[in-house]
Scaffold this motif. Structure first.
Motif, PDB file in Angstrom:
ATOM      1  N   PHE A   1     -21.522  44.634   1.784  1.00 56.80           N
ATOM      2  CA  PHE A   1     -20.945  43.628   2.669  1.00 56.80           C
ATOM      3  C   PHE A   1     -21.934  42.477   2.849  1.00 56.80           C
ATOM      4  CE2 PHE A   1     -18.321  46.973   5.220  1.00 56.80           C
ATOM      5  CZ  PHE A   1     -17.376  46.987   4.215  1.00 56.80           C
ATOM      6  N   THR A   2     -21.392  41.332   3.246  1.00 56.30           N
ATOM      7  CA  THR A   2     -22.271  40.217   3.596  1.00 56.30           C
ATOM      8  C   THR A   2     -22.988  40.549   4.899  1.00 56.30           C
ATOM      9  OG1 THR A   2     -20.392  39.149   4.670  1.00 56.30           O
ATOM     10  CG2 THR A   2     -20.900  38.477   2.413  1.00 56.30           C
ATOM     11  N   LYS A   3     -24.100  39.858   5.153  1.00 62.96           N
ATOM     12  CA  LYS A   3     -24.963  40.197   6.283  1.00 62.96           C
ATOM     13  C   LYS A   3     -24.297  39.982   7.641  1.00 62.96           C
ATOM     14  CE  LYS A   3     -29.312  39.389   3.839  1.00 62.96           C
ATOM     15  NZ  LYS A   3     -30.584  38.614   3.805  1.00 62.96           N
ATOM     16  N   ASP A   4     -23.248  39.176   7.693  1.00 63.05           N
ATOM     17  CA  ASP A   4     -22.593  38.908   8.971  1.00 63.05           C
ATOM     18  C   ASP A   4     -21.682  40.058   9.412  1.00 63.05           C
ATOM     19  OD1 ASP A   4     -21.019  38.092   6.704  1.00 63.05           O
ATOM     20  OD2 ASP A   4     -19.544  37.334   8.120  1.00 63.05           O
ATOM     21  N   VAL A   5     -21.431  41.023   8.523  1.00 70.18           N
ATOM     22  CA  VAL A   5     -20.603  42.184   8.874  1.00 70.18           C
ATOM     23  C   VAL A   5     -21.490  43.276   9.457  1.00 70.18           C
ATOM     24  CG1 VAL A   5     -18.981  43.908   8.026  1.00 70.18           C
ATOM     25  CG2 VAL A   5     -19.006  41.628   7.009  1.00 70.18           C
ATOM     26  N   LYS A   6     -21.118  43.763  10.649  1.00 66.47           N
ATOM     27  CA  LYS A   6     -21.890  44.800  11.338  1.00 66.47           C
ATOM     28  C   LYS A   6     -21.148  46.120  11.317  1.00 66.47           C
ATOM     29  CE  LYS A   6     -23.529  41.261  14.580  1.00 66.47           C
ATOM     30  NZ  LYS A   6     -23.545  40.854  16.007  1.00 66.47           N
ATOM     31  N   ALA A   7     -21.888  47.195  11.577  1.00 69.90           N
ATOM     32  CA  ALA A   7     -21.267  48.525  11.628  1.00 69.90           C
ATOM     33  C   ALA A   7     -20.165  48.558  12.679  1.00 69.90           C
ATOM     34  CB  ALA A   7     -22.328  49.592  11.926  1.00 69.90           C
ATOM     35  N   SER A   8     -20.387  47.902  13.806  1.00 74.34           N
ATOM     36  CA  SER A   8     -19.405  47.887  14.888  1.00 74.34           C
ATOM     37  C   SER A   8     -18.137  47.132  14.515  1.00 74.34           C
ATOM     38  CB  SER A   8     -20.015  47.277  16.155  1.00 74.34           C
ATOM     39  OG  SER A   8     -20.478  45.958  15.903  1.00 74.34           O
ATOM     40  N   ASP A   9     -18.214  46.288  13.463  1.00 77.04           N
ATOM     41  CA  ASP A   9     -17.033  45.577  12.992  1.00 77.04           C
ATOM     42  C   ASP A   9     -16.114  46.494  12.185  1.00 77.04           C
ATOM     43  OD1 ASP A   9     -17.920  43.152  14.059  1.00 77.04           O
ATOM     44  OD2 ASP A   9     -19.058  42.685  12.242  1.00 77.04           O
ATOM     45  N   VAL A  10     -16.662  47.608  11.719  1.00 80.71           N
ATOM     46  CA  VAL A  10     -15.944  48.483  10.790  1.00 80.71           C
ATOM     47  C   VAL A  10     -15.698  49.874  11.347  1.00 80.71           C
ATOM     48  CG1 VAL A  10     -16.034  49.556   8.495  1.00 80.71           C
ATOM     49  CG2 VAL A  10     -16.878  47.216   8.823  1.00 80.71           C
ATOM     50  N   LEU A  11     -16.724  50.459  11.998  1.00 79.81           N
ATOM     51  CA  LEU A  11     -16.604  51.827  12.481  1.00 79.81           C
ATOM     52  C   LEU A  11     -15.914  51.900  13.830  1.00 79.81           C
ATOM     53  CD1 LEU A  11     -20.132  53.291  11.605  1.00 79.81           C
ATOM     54  CD2 LEU A  11     -18.036  53.313  10.217  1.00 79.81           C
ATOM     55  N   VAL A  12     -15.184  52.993  14.051  1.00 81.96           N
ATOM     56  CA  VAL A  12     -14.545  53.260  15.333  1.00 81.96           C
ATOM     57  C   VAL A  12     -15.473  54.167  16.124  1.00 81.96           C
ATOM     58  CG1 VAL A  12     -12.597  54.361  16.504  1.00 81.96           C
ATOM     59  CG2 VAL A  12     -12.223  53.032  14.419  1.00 81.96           C
ATOM     60  N   LYS A  13     -15.763  53.756  17.347  1.00 81.89           N
ATOM     61  CA  LYS A  13     -16.640  54.539  18.218  1.00 81.89           C
ATOM     62  C   LYS A  13     -15.826  55.183  19.322  1.00 81.89           C
ATOM     63  CE  LYS A  13     -20.550  53.858  16.241  1.00 81.89           C
ATOM     64  NZ  LYS A  13     -21.319  54.989  15.698  1.00 81.89           N
TER      65      LYS A  13
ATOM     66  N   VAL B   1       2.989  62.479   7.505  1.00 81.71           N
ATOM     67  CA  VAL B   1       1.685  63.157   7.505  1.00 81.71           C
ATOM     68  C   VAL B   1       1.148  63.158   8.933  1.00 81.71           C
ATOM     69  CG1 VAL B   1       1.162  62.405   5.140  1.00 81.71           C
ATOM     70  CG2 VAL B   1       0.275  61.083   7.088  1.00 81.71           C
ATOM     71  N   ASP B   2       0.135  63.967   9.179  1.00 80.91           N
ATOM     72  CA  ASP B   2      -0.544  63.969  10.472  1.00 80.91           C
ATOM     73  C   ASP B   2      -1.929  63.356  10.300  1.00 80.91           C
ATOM     74  OD1 ASP B   2       1.449  65.060  12.035  1.00 80.91           O
ATOM     75  OD2 ASP B   2       0.816  67.127  11.688  1.00 80.91           O
ATOM     76  N   PHE B   3      -2.214  62.331  11.091  1.00 76.46           N
ATOM     77  CA  PHE B   3      -3.506  61.657  11.039  1.00 76.46           C
ATOM     78  C   PHE B   3      -4.454  62.229  12.080  1.00 76.46           C
ATOM     79  CE2 PHE B   3      -0.870  58.294   9.104  1.00 76.46           C
ATOM     80  CZ  PHE B   3      -1.657  57.977   8.005  1.00 76.46           C
ATOM     81  N   ALA B   4      -5.705  62.388  11.691  1.00 78.30           N
ATOM     82  CA  ALA B   4      -6.748  62.814  12.622  1.00 78.30           C
ATOM     83  C   ALA B   4      -7.331  61.578  13.308  1.00 78.30           C
ATOM     84  CB  ALA B   4      -7.831  63.582  11.865  1.00 78.30           C
ATOM     85  N   LYS B   5      -8.398  61.773  14.073  1.00 80.66           N
ATOM     86  CA  LYS B   5      -9.062  60.660  14.745  1.00 80.66           C
ATOM     87  C   LYS B   5      -9.524  59.630  13.715  1.00 80.66           C
ATOM     88  CE  LYS B   5     -10.970  63.348  18.634  1.00 80.66           C
ATOM     89  NZ  LYS B   5     -10.309  62.598  19.706  1.00 80.66           N
ATOM     90  N   PRO B   6      -9.411  58.342  14.033  1.00 82.68           N
ATOM     91  CA  PRO B   6      -9.841  57.308  13.078  1.00 82.68           C
ATOM     92  C   PRO B   6     -11.363  57.193  13.006  1.00 82.68           C
ATOM     93  CG  PRO B   6      -9.133  56.295  15.124  1.00 82.68           C
ATOM     94  CD  PRO B   6      -8.823  57.757  15.258  1.00 82.68           C
ATOM     95  N   TYR B   7     -11.846  56.756  11.860  1.00 86.03           N
ATOM     96  CA  TYR B   7     -13.283  56.511  11.704  1.00 86.03           C
ATOM     97  C   TYR B   7     -13.582  55.069  11.308  1.00 86.03           C
ATOM     98  CZ  TYR B   7     -12.176  57.425   6.737  1.00 86.03           C
ATOM     99  OH  TYR B   7     -11.626  57.410   5.478  1.00 86.03           O
ATOM    100  N   MET B   8     -12.529  54.314  10.938  1.00 85.12           N
ATOM    101  CA  MET B   8     -12.710  52.905  10.600  1.00 85.12           C
ATOM    102  C   MET B   8     -11.560  52.076  11.174  1.00 85.12           C
ATOM    103  SD  MET B   8     -13.973  52.834   6.598  1.00 85.12           S
ATOM    104  CE  MET B   8     -13.843  51.041   6.568  1.00 85.12           C
ATOM    105  N   LYS B   9     -11.804  50.786  11.316  1.00 81.98           N
ATOM    106  CA  LYS B   9     -10.762  49.856  11.742  1.00 81.98           C
ATOM    107  C   LYS B   9     -10.669  48.733  10.706  1.00 81.98           C
ATOM    108  CE  LYS B   9     -14.181  47.931  14.950  1.00 81.98           C
ATOM    109  NZ  LYS B   9     -14.514  47.721  16.384  1.00 81.98           N
ATOM    110  N   VAL B  10      -9.472  48.180  10.576  1.00 79.22           N
ATOM    111  CA  VAL B  10      -9.240  47.233   9.496  1.00 79.22           C
ATOM    112  C   VAL B  10      -8.032  46.356   9.802  1.00 79.22           C
ATOM    113  CG1 VAL B  10      -7.728  48.815   8.235  1.00 79.22           C
ATOM    114  CG2 VAL B  10      -9.004  47.089   6.969  1.00 79.22           C
ATOM    115  N   SER B  11      -7.994  45.186   9.183  1.00 77.19           N
ATOM    116  CA  SER B  11      -6.834  44.289   9.265  1.00 77.19           C
ATOM    117  C   SER B  11      -6.509  43.808   7.857  1.00 77.19           C
ATOM    118  CB  SER B  11      -7.125  43.091  10.170  1.00 77.19           C
ATOM    119  OG  SER B  11      -7.333  43.483  11.495  1.00 77.19           O
ATOM    120  N   VAL B  12      -5.317  43.283   7.682  1.00 79.02           N
ATOM    121  CA  VAL B  12      -4.947  42.688   6.404  1.00 79.02           C
ATOM    122  C   VAL B  12      -5.644  41.343   6.271  1.00 79.02           C
ATOM    123  CG1 VAL B  12      -3.047  41.727   5.040  1.00 79.02           C
ATOM    124  CG2 VAL B  12      -2.714  43.856   6.305  1.00 79.02           C
TER     125      VAL B  12
END
Length: 279
Positions: free
Chosen positions: A267-279, A121-132
């Motif tokens: 999410f719990t309060k310690d999770v921020k938008a910057s922890d999840v979203l790709v800028k 498949v072809d992926f576009a620009k990412p909007y989120m980041k994640v780990s296992v």
């Protein structure tokens, strides 16, 4: 003067010919590629693959309405294309098939980018980041991979967690139990089929908040990954549009606003938008 008129008429004829060729090309493109931008606009619907059981990314609420972070992005995609969204529910392991068989135009179902998937498949620009991440019981918390030795571990087929642990199962000494859907894997955990479960950490943060007997003891395994929209391989037309759209949604604050409304409450309060979203 006559010579000038002839030149003018010739120029007009050429311009008309070029315009006709361009129009023909657009029509041909719409006919030959059912997922081109032209075809989508002609059809009036954007067919989007989404999850139906993965709260808060893609799920069906008590009123039967599809909602979630990915679903709202899909609705905005359709709006900006001037069409209506048509949702096609998928599981993790049939997202590629939905694209390759032309059942959908784009996948917005928390699709993690991998080198293997890039081949199909072809992926576009990412909007989120994640780990296992790894989920375990709070009273028997697993905080390091050495504690997994000899344990049964649950994964969802077609996910990066399955890939990671399949590659490392022998080294870690873990026995994998694989399930087709998120619902099945979490039910198996609660029913005692295994004591640990691995998946994207963002899924697990949400699930653990609603199931306080469990905790994400291992928050990151392997390299950081990214979540992107995906289109059919070599669909350059829709890929180009999608890249521009993701950049637009970031720039105009749509992704931040949607994070606050669709993800932050889960999410719990310690999770921020910057922890999840790709800028």
């Amino acid at each position: 003067m006559k010579k000038f008129k002839k030149l003018l008429l010739a120029s007009l004829a050429f311009a008309t010919l070029i315009g006709g060729v361009a129009s023909f090309h657009q029509v041909a493109q719409a006919d030959s590629n059912p997922s081109s931008v032209a075809a989508i606009k002609k059809r009036g619907t954007l067919r989007v693959a989404v999850f139906g059981d993965l709260k808060p990314y893609g799920w069906v609420d008590k009123d039967g309405k599809r909602t979630g972070f990915d679903v709202e992005i899909a609705r905005q995609f359709a709006k900006d294309l001037g069409v209506k969204p048509k949702f096609v529910q998928v599981n993790a392991n049939n997202r590629v098939d939905a694209l390759s068989s032309d059942k959908v135009d784009v996948v917005l179902a928390n699709f993690t980018v991998t080198d293997e998937r890039k081949q199909v498949v072809d992926f576009a620009k990412p909007y989120m980041k994640v780990s296992v991440g790894v989920l375990s019981k709070k009273n028997d918390k697993v905080t390091k991979t050495s504690q997994l030795k000899g344990q049964k571990l649950i994964v969802n087929k077609g996910t990066t967690a399955e890939t990671y642990f399949t590659q490392n199962a022998s080294k870690l000494g873990v026995d994998l139990l694989k399930f087709d859907s998120k619902t099945q894997q979490f039910n198996a955990l609660k029913n005692g089929r295994a004591d640990v479960l691995a998946d994207d950490n963002t899924y697990l943060y949400t699930w653990a908040k609603n199931n306080p007997d469990y905790v994400v003891g291992i928050k990151e395994l392997g390299p950081q990954s990214y979540i992107s929209p995906a289109v059919k391989k070599d669909n350059k037309d829709l890929l180009k549009w999608t890249n521009k759209e993701i950049a637009k949604l970031d720039k105009d604050g749509f992704l931040d606003q949607t994070y606050k409304s669709q993800l932050a409450p889960y999410f719990t309060k310690d999770v921020k938008a910057s922890d999840v979203l790709v800028k």
